[in-house]
Design an enzyme around this catalytic site. Sequence first.
Site, PDB file in Angstrom:
ATOM      1  N   ASP A 160      52.063  38.351  34.158  1.00  0.00           N
ATOM      2  CA  ASP A 160      51.294  37.565  35.132  1.00  0.00           C
ATOM      3  C   ASP A 160      51.724  35.853  35.186  1.00  0.00           C
ATOM      4  O   ASP A 160      51.502  35.393  36.110  1.00  0.00           O
ATOM      5  CB  ASP A 160      50.009  37.292  34.342  1.00  0.00           C
ATOM      6  CG  ASP A 160      49.065  38.530  34.312  1.00  0.00           C
ATOM      7  OD1 ASP A 160      49.595  39.653  34.869  1.00  0.00           O
ATOM      8  OD2 ASP A 160      47.864  38.451  33.802  1.00  0.00           O
ATOM      9  N   GLU A 184      54.816  34.993  35.652  1.00  0.00           N
ATOM     10  CA  GLU A 184      56.019  35.170  36.405  1.00  0.00           C
ATOM     11  C   GLU A 184      55.131  35.364  37.850  1.00  0.00           C
ATOM     12  O   GLU A 184      55.837  34.830  38.848  1.00  0.00           O
ATOM     13  CB  GLU A 184      56.922  36.538  36.261  1.00  0.00           C
ATOM     14  CG  GLU A 184      57.671  36.016  35.031  1.00  0.00           C
ATOM     15  CD  GLU A 184      58.439  37.369  34.232  1.00  0.00           C
ATOM     16  OE1 GLU A 184      59.492  37.077  33.846  1.00  0.00           O
ATOM     17  OE2 GLU A 184      58.053  38.471  34.331  1.00  0.00           O
ATOM     18  N   TYR A 185      54.211  36.256  37.941  1.00  0.00           N
ATOM     19  CA  TYR A 185      53.841  36.460  39.018  1.00  0.00           C
ATOM     20  C   TYR A 185      52.934  35.133  39.652  1.00  0.00           C
ATOM     21  O   TYR A 185      53.095  34.384  40.782  1.00  0.00           O
ATOM     22  CB  TYR A 185      52.787  37.177  39.068  1.00  0.00           C
ATOM     23  CG  TYR A 185      51.829  37.693  40.399  1.00  0.00           C
ATOM     24  CD1 TYR A 185      52.175  38.591  41.227  1.00  0.00           C
ATOM     25  CD2 TYR A 185      50.647  36.927  40.890  1.00  0.00           C
ATOM     26  CE1 TYR A 185      51.597  38.843  42.503  1.00  0.00           C
ATOM     27  CE2 TYR A 185      49.903  37.127  41.932  1.00  0.00           C
ATOM     28  CZ  TYR A 185      50.370  38.089  42.622  1.00  0.00           C
ATOM     29  OH  TYR A 185      50.094  38.482  43.929  1.00  0.00           O
ATOM     30  N   LYS A 221      38.316  33.817  29.503  1.00  0.00           N
ATOM     31  CA  LYS A 221      38.792  34.767  30.392  1.00  0.00           C
ATOM     32  C   LYS A 221      39.394  35.883  29.954  1.00  0.00           C
ATOM     33  O   LYS A 221      40.557  35.889  29.148  1.00  0.00           O
ATOM     34  CB  LYS A 221      39.859  33.877  31.158  1.00  0.00           C
ATOM     35  CG  LYS A 221      40.390  34.533  32.481  1.00  0.00           C
ATOM     36  CD  LYS A 221      41.336  33.651  33.328  1.00  0.00           C
ATOM     37  CE  LYS A 221      41.506  34.167  34.854  1.00  0.00           C
ATOM     38  NZ  LYS A 221      42.254  35.527  34.880  1.00  0.00           N
ATOM     39  N   GLU A 254      34.026  41.894  33.534  1.00  0.00           N
ATOM     40  CA  GLU A 254      35.128  42.498  33.299  1.00  0.00           C
ATOM     41  C   GLU A 254      35.201  43.579  32.700  1.00  0.00           C
ATOM     42  O   GLU A 254      34.378  43.654  31.427  1.00  0.00           O
ATOM     43  CB  GLU A 254      36.096  41.352  32.605  1.00  0.00           C
ATOM     44  CG  GLU A 254      37.551  41.406  32.613  1.00  0.00           C
ATOM     45  CD  GLU A 254      38.107  40.723  33.926  1.00  0.00           C
ATOM     46  OE1 GLU A 254      37.467  40.491  34.973  1.00  0.00           O
ATOM     47  OE2 GLU A 254      39.236  40.758  33.968  1.00  0.00           O
ATOM     48  N   LYS A 269      45.006  28.684  32.221  1.00  0.00           N
ATOM     49  CA  LYS A 269      45.744  29.980  31.848  1.00  0.00           C
ATOM     50  C   LYS A 269      46.614  29.552  30.521  1.00  0.00           C
ATOM     51  O   LYS A 269      47.326  28.601  30.648  1.00  0.00           O
ATOM     52  CB  LYS A 269      47.112  30.513  33.058  1.00  0.00           C
ATOM     53  CG  LYS A 269      46.007  31.092  33.960  1.00  0.00           C
ATOM     54  CD  LYS A 269      45.558  32.756  33.721  1.00  0.00           C
ATOM     55  CE  LYS A 269      45.776  33.779  34.422  1.00  0.00           C
ATOM     56  NZ  LYS A 269      46.663  33.939  35.531  1.00  0.00           N
ATOM     57  N   CYS A 317      62.405  69.116   9.800  1.00  0.00           N
ATOM     58  CA  CYS A 317      63.326  67.734   9.735  1.00  0.00           C
ATOM     59  C   CYS A 317      62.734  66.987   8.682  1.00  0.00           C
ATOM     60  O   CYS A 317      61.409  66.658   8.503  1.00  0.00           O
ATOM     61  CB  CYS A 317      63.050  67.184  10.893  1.00  0.00           C
ATOM     62  SG  CYS A 317      64.027  65.360  11.206  1.00  0.00           S
TER      63      CYS A 317
HETATM   64  S1  IVH Z   1      34.458  34.322  37.188  1.00  0.00           S
HETATM   65  C1  IVH Z   1      33.652  33.296  41.466  1.00  0.00           C
HETATM   66  N1  IVH Z   1      34.660  34.339  34.563  1.00  0.00           N
HETATM   67  O1  IVH Z   1      39.406  36.501  36.168  1.00  0.00           O
HETATM   68  C2  IVH Z   1      34.207  33.329  40.020  1.00  0.00           C
HETATM   69  N2  IVH Z   1      36.338  35.491  35.807  1.00  0.00           N
HETATM   70  O2  IVH Z   1      41.630  35.448  37.545  1.00  0.00           O
HETATM   71  C3  IVH Z   1      34.655  34.637  39.815  1.00  0.00           C
HETATM   72  N3  IVH Z   1      37.532  37.104  34.480  1.00  0.00           N
HETATM   73  O3  IVH Z   1      38.636  37.894  39.073  1.00  0.00           O
HETATM   74  C4  IVH Z   1      35.206  34.928  38.323  1.00  0.00           C
HETATM   75  N4  IVH Z   1      37.057  36.524  32.683  1.00  0.00           N
HETATM   76  O4  IVH Z   1      38.150  39.332  37.060  1.00  0.00           O
HETATM   77  C5  IVH Z   1      35.283  34.629  35.617  1.00  0.00           C
HETATM   78  N5  IVH Z   1      34.863  34.452  32.353  1.00  0.00           N
HETATM   79  C6  IVH Z   1      35.105  34.867  33.278  1.00  0.00           C
HETATM   80  C7  IVH Z   1      36.333  35.793  33.552  1.00  0.00           C
HETATM   81  C8  IVH Z   1      36.755  36.054  34.913  1.00  0.00           C
HETATM   82  C9  IVH Z   1      37.772  37.177  33.307  1.00  0.00           C
HETATM   83  C10 IVH Z   1      38.719  37.381  35.724  1.00  0.00           C
HETATM   84  C11 IVH Z   1      38.071  37.892  36.824  1.00  0.00           C
HETATM   85  C12 IVH Z   1      38.576  37.218  38.074  1.00  0.00           C
HETATM   86  C13 IVH Z   1      40.003  36.792  37.388  1.00  0.00           C
HETATM   87  C14 IVH Z   1      40.669  35.648  38.163  1.00  0.00           C
END
Ligand code: IVH
Length: 677
Positions: free
Chosen positions: A37, A39-40, A120, A181, A318, A435
């Site tokens: 991620d 690197e992306y 996240k 998620e 991040k 074996c």
């Molecule tokens: S909010 C409009 N909260 O991260 C806001 N996203 O890199 C939308 N994700 O597409 C997302 N944990 O799949 C939010 N606590 C969290 C999150 C979260 C993981 C994911 C989600 C999003 C991606 C973006």
Amino acid sequence: MTIMTKQEALLKAQALRKELERNSYLYYVEDMPTITDAEYDSLMRQLRAIEAEYPELVTPDSPTQHVGGYAKPGFTEVHHITPLLSLANAFSPEEMKEFDRRVHEGLPKDAKVEYVVEPKIDGLACSIIYENGRFVRAATRGDGMVGENVTENVRTIKNIPKVLSSLPGVPIPELLDVRGEVYMPRHAFLKLNEERVERGETEFANPRNAAAGSLRQLDPRVTARRSLAFFAYGIGTGALDTHNDSMDRLEAYGFTTTEGRTKVATIEEANALIARHGERRKSLGYDTDGVVVKVNAVWQQNILGATGKDPRWAMAYKFPPEQAETTLRDIVIQVGRTGVLTPTAVLDPVKLSGSTISRATLHNEDFIAEKDIRIGDRVIINKAAEIIPEVLRVAVEKRTGEEKVFHMPAECPECGWPVVRKNGEAAVRCTNPHCPALGREGLIHFTSRDAMNIDGCGPAVLLQLQERNLVKDPSDLYLVTADDLMELDRMGAKSANNLVRAIAASKENSLDKLLFALGIRHVGAKVARTLAMKYQTMDALMEATQEELAQIPDIGPVIAESVVTYFGDPGNQDYIERLKELGLNMKMLGTAASNENHPFYGKTMVFTGTLPTLDRATAQTMAQEVGAKVTSSVSKKTDYVVAGADPGSKYTKAQSLGVTILDEAAFRRLLENKDMQ
Ligand code: IVH
């Protein structure tokens, strides 16, 4: 950035777009990315920088302008009611301050901004639609506007309510679009990969890919067998006035929301929480790749709006991936319990996330070929699921020409027998049914914690017992005397006596432990428990037919065949007879035929506060697996409250209602059924 002419910028932007698109495809469609991620993100940043410098070079289909994502062929499409947005990324506390500044700038002068900080989760986004309180549809993000219909697959996820809990004073809306998620807990990921190795399949690179691969199955029964879970983090349609209220409401409906969600008044407090989460994240039972900071008030969110694909009211901080560079000195082969040859990298020791790494798995020969890993290479390593070190890539630019290409041996390094690689399998196996590696690894497995759990019987002891011909198969362990043991290196009288006692005590283990200890292919700890609960005795299980076994939920045809083959083998039958004669228990203990007698079965449980070792989501899943109903608020109907540190009002309410309160230790004891009358 180095100064570029417009022509150079154009070429560079085109190359970056191509690379980003290719990797997006590998990530979203194949569930098998080849770059990290980070690197992306770095490629994306380079492209953004160029487009900022030369706005006229921005194309409508540039990856900077739309949410990356593809619908996989085979699924029907779902048009999201409101788009599933992505998040902008920040990588430093300063960038978070920048975000805060932009938020304040975008709002009326006197506006007081509150933020909500939450982890996240590293999984895949999902939208779940409820009509009049009933689960009707679920979809992946796709391109943000149109996703894949994964309704039946999502229905198999245990901690997603199929009907919203109705509590007094909490209205059920006609339409509710829950966003969150789907993820795979680390323990489930590790187990799944173990099983995949045994079956000769390619391992998933990390829990997120495993979750994506498991959710996007055309057959929902496959999804059902994978332990997926869900954290809710937003509401698409049907939100309340603040994000925090929406999340509390989702909890009341029966959802698990992200753990550690905290409301703060300043970005400094948010930065402090981010740092704290950075420390904590390794000990969680699931992967998080950052922290999300969201403006709490929906009216403020509405004013701020969104850029192309990212809301201006939220930011993802991040974490930098923990990686290290070292030299790969050699590739050695380890032969596992099932005869699979696994190549392992021997590395110059290097520090990574607090430990010293000198070995890393290379999985199989395809993995080595794909990454073109050679002996002598400088390699970048990281930890998958924060546990197993893995070679991420080769620093090709550092090659000297001295590096050597590796080939899998044609013969087993343990016994010299030829090896085979079956069509369609990634694994290479030793063909010798006797074996020595199988015996050794089988012994190690037999005594291990989830199997017979014999304390003091580690690999060093087992190896010596095997070398001295005292133990050929696990049944011989029960004949070993303290005198035998005292002959071994570093084994005193006291340890020897303790070990003899521990071995004898293991005879009393329940059938499920023994069944797992036998090491039948495809029979992991969970399957062993299912089988033991269903059949109750070894004799009954040995008589089961393949058709009968395949009928049991969670037991597929592959497992059924493997069990019947194992028990049909006369050598195995003799082995079990020997274990019986030695006095090993052959019955299921502690539980009746199903969870119905489990102390948590059908009970309503609430989890609150921070538990000392388990994270809350894992604890909740464990309770649900034995039939508990997990809710978020304490009422007269609550049977147990499991409380950790800083439990808050739920604890006091439980006390005032006289609800039984358990700490983690008591919860674990009851879960293991140890306090059953
Ligand atoms: S909010 C409009 N909260 O991260 C806001 N996203 O890199 C939308 N994700 O597409 C997302 N944990 O799949 C939010 N606590 C969290 C999150 C979260 C993981 C994911 C989600 C999003 C991606 C973006």
